[in-house]
Design a protein around this motif. Structure first.
Motif, PDB file in Angstrom:
ATOM      1  N   LEU A  41      35.059   9.243 -90.618  1.00  0.00           N
ATOM      2  CA  LEU A  41      36.085  10.281 -90.478  1.00  0.00           C
ATOM      3  C   LEU A  41      36.925  10.421 -91.740  1.00  0.00           C
ATOM      4  N   SER A  42      37.301   9.286 -92.333  1.00  0.00           N
ATOM      5  CA  SER A  42      38.150   9.325 -93.530  1.00  0.00           C
ATOM      6  C   SER A  42      37.416   9.886 -94.732  1.00  0.00           C
ATOM      7  N   TYR A  68      36.820  14.040 -93.591  1.00  0.00           N
ATOM      8  CA  TYR A  68      38.000  14.882 -93.341  1.00  0.00           C
ATOM      9  C   TYR A  68      39.233  14.323 -94.038  1.00  0.00           C
ATOM     10  N   VAL A  83      42.154  13.043 -93.087  1.00  0.00           N
ATOM     11  CA  VAL A  83      42.732  12.528 -91.846  1.00  0.00           C
ATOM     12  C   VAL A  83      44.218  12.201 -92.018  1.00  0.00           C
ATOM     13  N   PHE A 111      37.645   9.510 -82.633  1.00  0.00           N
ATOM     14  CA  PHE A 111      38.783   9.805 -83.511  1.00  0.00           C
ATOM     15  C   PHE A 111      40.069   9.264 -82.904  1.00  0.00           C
TER      16      PHE A 111
END
Length: 198
Positions: free
Chosen positions: A17-18, A21, A23, A51
């Protein structure tokens, strides 16, 4: 702490995720460290569960649609990721008992009150089950919001609100529907406060 599949999965999801996106995590200090927590969030994407749990220390237990437990690969994997089945569209007493047990053991139960992903991204009406859990336990009820969209290299935010005061609703024997409405209003407020301004 011994590494388990949930911890490994959490680290992998956080890295993914990091990387993909931009975040932003807001309010994770609002999650009590040693009490039962009912973590309630809007639902806009299939990646919402990982998430929601990737950036906080406490593991989250999730209800997941029963169909996932019938597929060959997932049926042995997702229980190890703290998920348990619920049959949608009916009163699943076994799932309700399991959810109550998790909260009474001072663990974190993650719920998406809308019951399914919003096709428009707009917050939908919540189901009464989340209000049931809030009223039947002494767990802290924490509203949360995921604010997307899930587009590569674009901002993606998760917000954990402050625990809600349920004393009055519990004492007045409010209905599950009333409790759910209160929770959904707080989730909507988080979205309004944190969504990007055009």
């Amino acid at each position: 702490m011994t590494l388990n599949l949930y911890t490994i999965g959490q680290a992998l999801c956080r890295a993914y995720l990091s990387t993909l996106y931009k975040v932003e995590v807001v309010g994770k200090e609002n999650i009590p460290k040693d009490k039962g927590v009912l973590l309630c969030c809007n639902h806009i994407h299939a990646m919402d569960p990982p998430f929601l749990g990737s950036y906080i220390e406490r593991p989250i237990h999730y209800m997941a649609k029963a169909e996932l437990f019938e597929t060959p690969i997932l049926k042995s994997l997702i229980p190890k990721l703290n998920a348990f089945p619920i049959r949608r569209g009916m009163s699943d007493k076994q799932a309700l008992r399991q959810g109550l047990k998790i909260l009474k053991e001072d663990k974190v139960l993650g719920i998406f009150p809308e019951g399914t992903r919003s096709q428009t991204g707009e917050l939908q009406e919540g189901l009464a089950g989340v209000g049931f859990f809030a009223l039947k336990t002494e767990a802290e009820v924490v509203p949360s919001a995921i604010i997307g969209p899930y587009k590569p290299f674009k901002p993606l935010k998760v917000v954990y609100g402050k625990p809600l005061n349920f004393n009055e609703l519990r004492e007045s024997r409010a209905s599950s529907e009333e409790a759910t409405k209160y929770i959904m209003e707080e989730i909507a407020q988080l979205i309004r406060e944190h969504e990007p301004r055009n």
